[in-house]
Design an enzyme around this catalytic site. Structure first.
Site, mmCIF file in Angstrom:
data_model
loop_
_atom_site.group_PDB
_atom_site.id
_atom_site.type_symbol
_atom_site.label_atom_id
_atom_site.label_comp_id
_atom_site.label_asym_id
_atom_site.label_seq_id
_atom_site.Cartn_x
_atom_site.Cartn_y
_atom_site.Cartn_z
ATOM 1 N N ALA A 1 0.862 -1.170 0.000
ATOM 2 C CA ALA A 1 0.000 0.000 0.000
ATOM 3 C C ALA A 1 0.907 1.232 0.000
ATOM 4 O O ALA A 1 2.064 1.159 0.416
ATOM 5 C CB ALA A 1 -0.897 -0.019 1.229
ATOM 6 N N GLY B 1 0.588 -4.924 0.900
ATOM 7 C CA GLY B 1 -0.616 -4.977 0.072
ATOM 8 C C GLY B 1 -0.379 -5.638 -1.280
ATOM 9 O O GLY B 1 -1.312 -6.182 -1.880
ATOM 10 N N GLU C 1 -0.718 -9.202 -0.613
ATOM 11 C CA GLU C 1 -2.134 -9.429 -0.309
ATOM 12 C C GLU C 1 -2.994 -9.374 -1.572
ATOM 13 O O GLU C 1 -3.940 -10.153 -1.724
ATOM 14 C CB GLU C 1 -2.602 -8.390 0.719
ATOM 15 N N GLU D 1 4.742 -5.073 7.131
ATOM 16 C CA GLU D 1 4.029 -3.970 7.802
ATOM 17 C C GLU D 1 4.545 -3.706 9.204
ATOM 18 O O GLU D 1 4.519 -2.572 9.688
ATOM 19 C CB GLU D 1 2.521 -4.268 7.856
HETATM 20 N N1 CAA Z 1 4.606 3.173 -0.751
HETATM 21 C C1 CAA Z 1 5.037 4.319 -1.293
HETATM 22 N N2 CAA Z 1 6.185 4.439 -1.967
HETATM 23 C C2 CAA Z 1 6.957 3.360 -2.091
HETATM 24 C C3 CAA Z 1 6.586 2.117 -1.537
HETATM 25 C C4 CAA Z 1 5.349 2.050 -0.847
HETATM 26 N N3 CAA Z 1 4.878 0.909 -0.312
HETATM 27 N N4 CAA Z 1 7.554 1.213 -1.814
HETATM 28 C C5 CAA Z 1 8.501 1.876 -2.514
HETATM 29 N N5 CAA Z 1 8.145 3.167 -2.683
HETATM 30 C C6 CAA Z 1 8.900 4.222 -3.373
HETATM 31 C C7 CAA Z 1 10.087 4.682 -2.558
HETATM 32 O O1 CAA Z 1 9.677 5.631 -1.599
HETATM 33 C C8 CAA Z 1 10.979 5.253 -3.629
HETATM 34 O O2 CAA Z 1 10.511 6.531 -3.973
HETATM 35 P P1 CAA Z 1 11.597 7.755 -4.217
HETATM 36 O O3 CAA Z 1 12.422 7.278 -5.389
HETATM 37 O O4 CAA Z 1 10.721 8.906 -4.521
HETATM 38 O O5 CAA Z 1 12.388 7.844 -2.958
HETATM 39 C C9 CAA Z 1 10.705 4.355 -4.812
HETATM 40 O O6 CAA Z 1 9.463 3.700 -4.556
HETATM 41 C C10 CAA Z 1 11.761 3.281 -4.991
HETATM 42 O O7 CAA Z 1 11.894 2.601 -3.746
HETATM 43 P P2 CAA Z 1 13.325 2.381 -3.028
HETATM 44 O O8 CAA Z 1 14.252 3.493 -3.348
HETATM 45 O O9 CAA Z 1 13.041 2.099 -1.590
HETATM 46 O O10 CAA Z 1 13.782 1.054 -3.796
HETATM 47 P P3 CAA Z 1 14.792 -0.073 -3.273
HETATM 48 O O11 CAA Z 1 15.057 -0.926 -4.453
HETATM 49 O O12 CAA Z 1 15.936 0.548 -2.520
HETATM 50 O O13 CAA Z 1 13.935 -0.895 -2.180
HETATM 51 C C11 CAA Z 1 11.972 -2.040 -1.354
HETATM 52 C C12 CAA Z 1 12.841 -1.663 -2.579
HETATM 53 C C13 CAA Z 1 12.756 -2.974 -0.432
HETATM 54 C C14 CAA Z 1 10.736 -2.731 -1.877
HETATM 55 C C15 CAA Z 1 11.599 -0.763 -0.570
HETATM 56 O O14 CAA Z 1 11.083 0.193 -1.482
HETATM 57 C C16 CAA Z 1 10.575 -0.969 0.513
HETATM 58 O O15 CAA Z 1 10.872 -1.493 1.570
HETATM 59 N N6 CAA Z 1 9.310 -0.522 0.237
HETATM 60 C C17 CAA Z 1 8.234 -0.584 1.222
HETATM 61 C C18 CAA Z 1 7.700 -1.983 1.375
HETATM 62 C C19 CAA Z 1 6.625 -1.997 2.427
HETATM 63 O O16 CAA Z 1 6.835 -1.670 3.588
HETATM 64 N N7 CAA Z 1 5.391 -2.399 2.033
HETATM 65 C C20 CAA Z 1 4.278 -2.480 2.927
HETATM 66 C C21 CAA Z 1 3.478 -1.222 2.854
HETATM 67 S S1 CAA Z 1 2.214 -1.152 4.113
HETATM 68 C C22 CAA Z 1 0.955 -2.107 3.511
HETATM 69 O O17 CAA Z 1 1.021 -2.629 2.430
HETATM 70 C C23 CAA Z 1 -0.244 -2.220 4.410
HETATM 71 C C24 CAA Z 1 -1.224 -3.265 3.972
HETATM 72 O O18 CAA Z 1 -1.263 -4.388 4.458
HETATM 73 C C25 CAA Z 1 -2.203 -2.941 2.960
#
Ligand code: CAA
Length: 257
Positions: free
Chosen positions: A66, A109, A112, A132
């Site tokens: 998400a 998400g 999911e 999460e």
């Molecule tokens: N939401 C918003 N933006 C996101 C995102 C997310 N879930 N995942 C990645 N992005 C964005 C980053 O902020 C980044 O943006 P900028 O270039 O503007 O900084 C861009 O995508 C590229 O991401 P990274 O620079 O972090 O890429 P990476 O290759 O270094 O890392 C990754 C990849 C490990 C997937 C890392 O992006 C990450 O950990 N993302 C978040 C994953 C996460 O926590 N997901 C769960 C979200 S909560 C949820 O989903 C609740 C639910 O149950 C519904």
């Protein structure tokens, strides 16, 4: 930004392919992605000419979760009153079979959403996780329930409490994914399977997936009764007559669906 489409929709015969396309955020699932997916899928769900969906993302990410930026400042009253994330359940409730084709990250998400599909095929690059807990929350689009049903309690707890990722082989071994392909063959294979599913009677495919889904919802005796009644009801369809006649006459079935 809002004017840009986040989902590409392509139709190939009886198969519809939906590609999440927000490369700037690793396909993070925001409200726009949800509304574009449901706007495209809901009307097609009842179209007899559409027999299967394929839901996919990019080589780098199916969806990295998400959208964290969209969620950060939300409050509990607002999340509760708007029933935050509940809208995604509309995707799970679609009746047409749907295959998730996952390359790269399927996190939070994203994992999911893949689990809302009827089956998951993945590329070797796929990484599944429910991270999460690292953000101070828990899965909110079904992860604690669907992952547990798919891989069992011990592994679901391991994933959800540590926030670690599973690679493709581990996900296959755990029963989360049905098939693994080299990344460049994944989409073609998913489309081929979707075309095969779509070549059958749509009525039969719809009730087949309903019967399988009941197995996760009910007792064995109720599930067996449900299956038997649906099985019997199919003898009221032209497609049952056609399917069995085609077998006996040694020809290809021509389902009217
Ligand atoms: N939401 C918003 N933006 C996101 C995102 C997310 N879930 N995942 C990645 N992005 C964005 C980053 O902020 C980044 O943006 P900028 O270039 O503007 O900084 C861009 O995508 C590229 O991401 P990274 O620079 O972090 O890429 P990476 O290759 O270094 O890392 C990754 C990849 C490990 C997937 C890392 O992006 C990450 O950990 N993302 C978040 C994953 C996460 O926590 N997901 C769960 C979200 S909560 C949820 O989903 C609740 C639910 O149950 C519904």
């Amino acid at each position: 930004q809002a004017a840009n489409k986040c989902v590409r929709v392509e139709r190939e015969g009886r198969v519809v392919i939906l590609t999440i396309d927000r490369p700037e955020a690793l396909n993070a699932l925001n409200l726009q992605v949800l509304s574009e997916l449901t706007d495209a899928m809901v009307p097609l769900d009842s179209d007899p000419g559409v027999g299967c969906f394929v839901l996919t993302g990019s080589a780098k990410a199916f969806a990295a979760g998400a959208d964290i930026a969209e969620m950060r400042d939300r409050t509990y009253p607002d999340a509760f009153l708007t029933n935050m994330l509940a809208g995604w359940e509309a995707i799970a409730q679609l009746r047409t079979p749907k295959i998730a084709a996952v390359s790269g990250y399927a996190l939070g998400g994203g994992c999911e959403l893949a689990m809302m599909c009827d089956t998951i095929y993945c590329g070797q690059s796929a990484r599944f996780g429910q991270p999460e807990i690292k953000l101070g929350v828990i899965p909110g689009m079904g992860g604690s329930q669907r992952l547990t049903r798919l891989v069992g309690k011990s592994k679901a707890m391991d994933m959800i409490l540590t926030g670690r990722m599973m690679d493709a082989d581990e996900a296959k071994e755990a029963g989360l994914v049905a098939r693994i392909y080299p990344d460049d063959e994944l989409l073609g294979a998913a489309k081929e399977a979707a075309a095969q599913i779509a070549s059958y009677s749509k009525t039969t495919a719809l009730v087949a997936r309903e019967a399988v889904d009941r197995a996760l919802e009910t007792s064995l005796s109720e599930g067996l009764l449900f299956e038997r009644r649906i099985f019997q009801s199919l003898f009221g369809t032209d497609d049952q007559k056609e399917g069995m006649s085609a077998f006996i006459e040694k020809r290809k079935a021509d389902f009217k669906r």
